[in-house]
Design a protein around this motif. Structure first.
Motif, PDB file in Angstrom:
ATOM      1  N   TYR A  19       3.801  -2.151  -0.164  1.00  9.96           N
ATOM      2  CA  TYR A  19       4.608  -1.976  -1.374  1.00  9.96           C
ATOM      3  C   TYR A  19       3.840  -1.308  -2.514  1.00  9.96           C
ATOM      4  CZ  TYR A  19       8.749  -4.663   0.076  1.00  9.96           C
ATOM      5  OH  TYR A  19       9.903  -5.099   0.682  1.00  9.96           O
ATOM      6  N   ALA A  20       2.523  -1.223  -2.407  1.00  3.60           N
ATOM      7  CA  ALA A  20       1.722  -0.601  -3.463  1.00  3.60           C
ATOM      8  C   ALA A  20       0.669   0.290  -2.802  1.00  3.60           C
ATOM      9  CB  ALA A  20       1.068  -1.653  -4.348  1.00  3.60           C
ATOM     10  N   GLU A  21       1.135   1.347  -2.151  1.00  6.91           N
ATOM     11  CA  GLU A  21       0.235   2.236  -1.407  1.00  6.91           C
ATOM     12  C   GLU A  21      -0.481   3.218  -2.342  1.00  6.91           C
ATOM     13  OE1 GLU A  21      -0.461   2.231   2.084  1.00  6.91           O
ATOM     14  OE2 GLU A  21       0.382   0.253   1.659  1.00  6.91           O
ATOM     15  N   ASN A  37      -4.373   3.907   3.138  1.00  2.00           N
ATOM     16  CA  ASN A  37      -3.873   3.749   4.508  1.00  2.00           C
ATOM     17  C   ASN A  37      -3.435   5.082   5.101  1.00  2.00           C
ATOM     18  OD1 ASN A  37      -4.141   0.882   4.854  1.00  2.00           O
ATOM     19  ND2 ASN A  37      -2.430   0.622   3.434  1.00  2.00           N
ATOM     20  N   ASP A  38      -2.890   5.933   4.253  1.00  2.00           N
ATOM     21  CA  ASP A  38      -2.425   7.254   4.667  1.00  2.00           C
ATOM     22  C   ASP A  38      -2.504   8.132   3.421  1.00  2.00           C
ATOM     23  OD1 ASP A  38      -0.829   9.548   5.169  1.00  2.00           O
ATOM     24  OD2 ASP A  38       0.289   8.486   6.718  1.00  2.00           O
ATOM     25  N   LYS A  39      -3.299   9.191   3.483  1.00  2.00           N
ATOM     26  CA  LYS A  39      -3.517  10.031   2.303  1.00  2.00           C
ATOM     27  C   LYS A  39      -2.229  10.600   1.721  1.00  2.00           C
ATOM     28  CE  LYS A  39      -8.253  11.383   3.453  1.00  2.00           C
ATOM     29  NZ  LYS A  39      -9.177  12.504   3.766  1.00  2.00           N
ATOM     30  N   SER A  40      -1.222  10.738   2.572  1.00  4.68           N
ATOM     31  CA  SER A  40       0.039  11.317   2.096  1.00  4.68           C
ATOM     32  C   SER A  40       0.969  10.273   1.489  1.00  4.68           C
ATOM     33  CB  SER A  40       0.761  12.016   3.257  1.00  4.68           C
ATOM     34  OG  SER A  40       1.184  11.068   4.235  1.00  4.68           O
ATOM     35  N   VAL A  41       0.548   9.014   1.555  1.00  8.24           N
ATOM     36  CA  VAL A  41       1.383   7.920   1.044  1.00  8.24           C
ATOM     37  C   VAL A  41       0.676   7.286  -0.154  1.00  8.24           C
ATOM     38  CG1 VAL A  41       2.533   5.747   1.617  1.00  8.24           C
ATOM     39  CG2 VAL A  41       2.285   7.511   3.363  1.00  8.24           C
ATOM     40  N   ASP A  42       1.058   7.707  -1.331  1.00  6.26           N
ATOM     41  CA  ASP A  42       0.380   7.253  -2.545  1.00  6.26           C
ATOM     42  C   ASP A  42       1.318   7.364  -3.747  1.00  6.26           C
ATOM     43  OD1 ASP A  42      -1.257   6.720  -4.708  1.00  6.26           O
ATOM     44  OD2 ASP A  42      -2.668   8.344  -4.318  1.00  6.26           O
TER      45      ASP A  42
END
Length: 398
Positions: free
Chosen positions: A61-63, A67-72
């Motif tokens: 819920y707070a990326e 964890n994944d550079k494209s998910v921020d």
């Protein structure tokens, strides 16, 4: 839907019952939810950010790109508001409640079983929705619900929702089921290959089935069970136990179980069904004719938040169209903001997750915490509280 690996499994529900606040100084009149509500005012105006915000949240819920550079969506928030996000991932609702009791956190993404305890315990304050502009675009079906409001007063900002579905291996189950009877009354046909959600709250799934299967029991709400109704649900689950091959709470294990054939029918989430299908495994899903249980999470603000302005900025950010779409796709749930559907990378995402389908969600009984005062409005009966659900679940699993 994109089959990007999820950041987390949805955590297990709390193992403790809702602690009802008694009367005394600072308590308001009875809420209708079975407890008195501490008299805590909502914030009246939004001031300058305090430079940081401490949040308790479900993983995913707070990326922040780790964890994944494209998910921020954390760093863009920090850049826009100047509020640094200090995120604490909680594994259970119990842990969320315990962390909020420390007074060290400003906001929390509470599920329905935790939200009422936080309200009753005075850990969270009503939310002034006028300070959260994006609240206006939240689906009406998520506003002013028993798990996020008291007598029309909002205690949080809806985050998303989902249903617990029935899934089956279509190459191993000859006839597509449309009822929960497939895992209860007819489970012996798949002995050793039935799967069920591993939590005391699963007792509500049995109760929901009995609402129509045994109408003489008089069950109106699967979370409001008197002793006779509760005993019937427990008996059904003990009967089902002989056919269950695995109880699951980790979504990755259910994906593998259906892929291998260890499980061929049972409770699931839409995102799990999508991931199983992506593994080239033939499965079908349905919201059974009896309806289903489900979840809806709510962002809440601590009653004594040290950084309340940044907390409010976070609430508005996380439910904004683009960010709410990102969270929904990463986690696998229907977004709360009606405008988020136009922002998803998969343009069929909201259709898959029934985001705008209120008729669909009207059949979903969202998780909430059973308490002694019956949640269905009965005043002439005492209902079984969650502490007893927990003890019964241990007996059911053996």
């Amino acid at each position: 839907m994109q089959t990007k690996r999820l950041g987390v499994a949805f955590a297990a529900l709390s193992l403790l019952a809702l602690s009802a606040c008694g009367g005394g100084d600072g308590s308001s009149t009875a809420s209708g939810q079975g407890f008195k509500v501490p008299n805590i005012p909502a914030q009246k105006a939004l001031g300058a950010g305090e430079g940081e915000v401490n949040i308790v949240n479900w993983a995913g819920y707070a990326e922040d790109g780790s964890n994944d550079k494209s998910v921020d969506w954390v760093h863009p928030f920090e850049k826009q508001t100047g509020c640094k996000v200090n995120s604490k991932v909680a594994g259970t609702s119990d842990e969320m409640v315990a962390l909020m009791k420390t007074g060290e956190y400003d906001a929390v993404s509470a599920s329905g079983d935790a939200s009422l305890r936080l309200i009753a315990g005075g850990q969270v304050a009503p939310v002034n929705t006028a300070l959260v502009p994006n609240y206006a675009d939240v689906f009406a079906g998520l506003k002013n619900k028993p798990w996020n409001s008291i007598k029309g007063v909002a205690y949080g900002i809806p985050h998303g929702r989902g249903a617990n579905l029935l899934m089956w291996r279509s190459d191993k189950v000859a006839t597509a089921p449309d009822s929960w009877s497939a895992v209860f009354d007819q489970g012996s046909a798949y002995k050793g290959h039935v799967t069920a959600y591993d939590s005391p709250i699963y007792i509500a799934d049995a109760a929901l089935y009995l609402m129509s299967a045994k109408p003489d029991l008089g069950i109106k709400d699967p979370y409001a069970l008197d002793q006779k109704q509760f005993d019937a649900a427990v008996a059904l689950l003990k009967q089902q136990k002989a056919n269950v091959g695995e109880y699951w709470s980790d979504y990755t294990k259910e994906v593998q179980a259906f892929k291998s054939g260890d499980s061929v029918i049972g409770t699931t989430w839409q995102v799990i069904a999508n991931l199983v299908a992506a593994e080239k495994t033939k499965v079908g899903t349905v919201l059974p004719k009896e309806g289903a249980t489900g979840w809806s999470d709510t962002w809440m603000v601590a009653a004594k938040a040290e950084h309340p302005n940044c907390a409010y900025k976070w609430l508005d950010w996380i439910v904004s169209p683009k960010v709410n779409a990102q969270v929904a796709e990463w986690f696998g749930e229907a977004p709360a903001n009606s405008k988020a559907c136009a922002e998803t990378s998969d343009k069929s995402f909201c259709t898959t997750f029934h985001a705008a389908d209120e008729a669909y969600f009207s059949k979903v009984h969202f998780w909430t915490t059973p308490i002694a005062q019956c949640l269905d409005g009965r005043t002439d009966a005492k209902c079984v509280d969650y502490a007893q659900w927990t003890r019964a679940w241990t007996e059911i699993k053996g």
